[in-house]
Design an enzyme around this catalytic site. Structure first.
Site, PDB file in Angstrom:
ATOM      1  N   ASP A   8     -94.592 -72.677 -39.102  1.00 48.88           N
ATOM      2  CA  ASP A   8     -93.915 -73.951 -39.352  1.00 48.88           C
ATOM      3  C   ASP A   8     -93.631 -74.023 -40.852  1.00 48.88           C
ATOM      4  O   ASP A   8     -92.682 -73.410 -41.315  1.00 48.88           O
ATOM      5  CB  ASP A   8     -94.823 -75.079 -38.836  1.00 48.88           C
ATOM      6  CG  ASP A   8     -94.207 -76.456 -38.969  1.00 48.88           C
ATOM      7  OD1 ASP A   8     -92.974 -76.556 -38.979  1.00 48.88           O
ATOM      8  OD2 ASP A   8     -94.959 -77.446 -39.062  1.00 48.88           O
TER       9      ASP A   8
ATOM     10  N   LYS B 192     -90.289 -71.836 -36.480  1.00 48.33           N
ATOM     11  CA  LYS B 192     -89.561 -73.108 -36.481  1.00 48.33           C
ATOM     12  C   LYS B 192     -88.541 -73.104 -37.618  1.00 48.33           C
ATOM     13  O   LYS B 192     -88.901 -72.930 -38.777  1.00 48.33           O
ATOM     14  CB  LYS B 192     -90.551 -74.265 -36.636  1.00 48.33           C
ATOM     15  CG  LYS B 192     -90.035 -75.557 -36.043  1.00 48.33           C
ATOM     16  CD  LYS B 192     -90.956 -76.722 -36.319  1.00 48.33           C
ATOM     17  CE  LYS B 192     -92.031 -76.900 -35.271  1.00 48.33           C
ATOM     18  NZ  LYS B 192     -92.764 -78.183 -35.448  1.00 48.33           N
TER      19      LYS B 192
ATOM     20  N   ARG C 169    -102.660 -77.233 -24.453  1.00 45.98           N
ATOM     21  CA  ARG C 169    -102.669 -75.793 -24.779  1.00 45.98           C
ATOM     22  C   ARG C 169    -102.520 -74.947 -23.514  1.00 45.98           C
ATOM     23  O   ARG C 169    -102.086 -73.799 -23.569  1.00 45.98           O
ATOM     24  CB  ARG C 169    -103.981 -75.408 -25.462  1.00 45.98           C
ATOM     25  CG  ARG C 169    -104.194 -76.024 -26.842  1.00 45.98           C
ATOM     26  CD  ARG C 169    -105.322 -75.312 -27.553  1.00 45.98           C
ATOM     27  NE  ARG C 169    -105.893 -76.069 -28.668  1.00 45.98           N
ATOM     28  CZ  ARG C 169    -105.447 -76.007 -29.926  1.00 45.98           C
ATOM     29  NH1 ARG C 169    -104.406 -75.261 -30.215  1.00 45.98           N
ATOM     30  NH2 ARG C 169    -106.037 -76.700 -30.877  1.00 45.98           N
TER      31      ARG C 169
HETATM   32  P1  IMP Z   1     -97.912 -74.270 -40.847  1.00 47.60           P
HETATM   33  O1  IMP Z   1     -99.133 -74.041 -41.688  1.00 47.60           O
HETATM   34  O2  IMP Z   1     -97.121 -75.478 -41.300  1.00 47.60           O
HETATM   35  O3  IMP Z   1     -97.033 -73.061 -40.680  1.00 47.60           O
HETATM   36  O4  IMP Z   1     -98.397 -74.715 -39.424  1.00 47.60           O
HETATM   37  C1  IMP Z   1     -99.142 -73.902 -38.668  1.00 47.60           C
HETATM   38  C2  IMP Z   1    -100.006 -74.691 -37.712  1.00 47.60           C
HETATM   39  O5  IMP Z   1     -99.547 -76.039 -37.522  1.00 47.60           O
HETATM   40  C3  IMP Z   1     -99.931 -74.026 -36.364  1.00 47.60           C
HETATM   41  O6  IMP Z   1    -100.897 -73.002 -36.245  1.00 47.60           O
HETATM   42  C4  IMP Z   1    -100.132 -75.187 -35.432  1.00 47.60           C
HETATM   43  O7  IMP Z   1    -101.523 -75.391 -35.239  1.00 47.60           O
HETATM   44  C5  IMP Z   1     -99.563 -76.387 -36.152  1.00 47.60           C
HETATM   45  N1  IMP Z   1     -98.171 -76.699 -35.731  1.00 47.60           N
HETATM   46  C6  IMP Z   1     -97.043 -76.620 -36.467  1.00 47.60           C
HETATM   47  N2  IMP Z   1     -95.968 -77.001 -35.756  1.00 47.60           N
HETATM   48  C7  IMP Z   1     -96.419 -77.304 -34.529  1.00 47.60           C
HETATM   49  C8  IMP Z   1     -95.780 -77.751 -33.303  1.00 47.60           C
HETATM   50  O8  IMP Z   1     -94.559 -77.943 -33.199  1.00 47.60           O
HETATM   51  N3  IMP Z   1     -96.605 -77.960 -32.250  1.00 47.60           N
HETATM   52  C9  IMP Z   1     -97.953 -77.761 -32.297  1.00 47.60           C
HETATM   53  N4  IMP Z   1     -98.581 -77.330 -33.391  1.00 47.60           N
HETATM   54  C10 IMP Z   1     -97.823 -77.110 -34.507  1.00 47.60           C
HETATM   55 MG    MG Z   2    -102.581 -77.090 -33.791  1.00 46.62          MG
END
Ligand code: IMP
Ligand code: MG
Length: 184
Positions: A96, A124, A158
């Site tokens: 994300d 994403k 999940r």
């Molecule tokens: P990042 O650190 O922003 O890349 O986010 C990573 C973590 O955020 C993932 O491992 C998920 O646990 C959570 N996450 C980010 N986007 C989503 C989503 O659309 N649905 C569910 N969990 C998300």
């Molecule tokens: Mg999560």
């Protein structure tokens, strides 16, 4: 809730990702490390498509959901296997902002592995805040909140065998989040 990626599409996407990984790694031994908790469903399916000798380990990432803007990430390495001089495949559910994979990768890098590959189920679009990109991603998705196939909303959903977009009605049902640690 609206289905975004069906079980059949997930299966095909993960097979394809496994082929790409195999093309790179060949039959060299691999240490596959899943970022708990969201990676477990992907990891279980992915490793059964990989034929090289491999070991499995995990690292727990949790973010503190409090007053701060972005949750402070905590990494628990208590159950991480030995990574020194190993070829690593780091597996997470979604890329994300990228902060989780970036920080986990840096932490493992500091432990002197031979090489790190990174694989995520979902990428994403339009959200990235870090310089790294996953080496492998099975699907690109629009900037919407998704659940299922390992991904949660407040630790629910999940177990869905498909990936779905959570809609306003699903979000509205629940109470506000209490401050505390949430498993990634
Ligand atoms: P990042 O650190 O922003 O890349 O986010 C990573 C973590 O955020 C993932 O491992 C998920 O646990 C959570 N996450 C980010 N986007 C989503 C989503 O659309 N649905 C569910 N969990 C998300
Ligand atoms: Mg999560």
């Amino acid at each position: 809730m609206k289905e975004l990626i069906s079980a059949e599409q997930l299966d095909a996407g993960i097979r394809k990702m496994a082929e790409q990984i195999t093309r790179t790694v060949g039959d060299r031994p691999l240490t596959v490390i899943g970022v708990l908790t969201g990676s477990v469903v992907l990891l279980a399916d992915l490793i059964r498509q990989l034929k090289m000798p491999l070991r499995v380990g995990f690292v727990q990432a949790s973010s503190y959901q409090g007053q701060v803007e972005r949750g402070q990430l905590e990494l628990d390495t208590a159950i991480l296997p030995d990574v020194v001089d190993r070829e690593i495949l780091l597996v997470d559910d979604i890329f994300d902002t990228g902060h989780t994979l970036d920080e986990v990768q840096k932490m493992i890098q500091s432990m002197k592995p031979r090489l790190i590959h990174t694989a995520v189920l979902l990428y994403k679009l339009g959200r990235q805040e870090v310089d790294i990109r996953p080496d492998y991603s099975a699907f690109e998705i629009p900037d919407e909140f998704v659940v299922g196939y390992g991904l949660d909303y407040r630790d629910q959903y999940r177990n869905l065998p498909f990936v779905a977009v959570l809609e306003e009605a699903d979000l509205a049902r629940d109470d506000p989040v209490e401050p505390g640690n949430a498993q990634a």
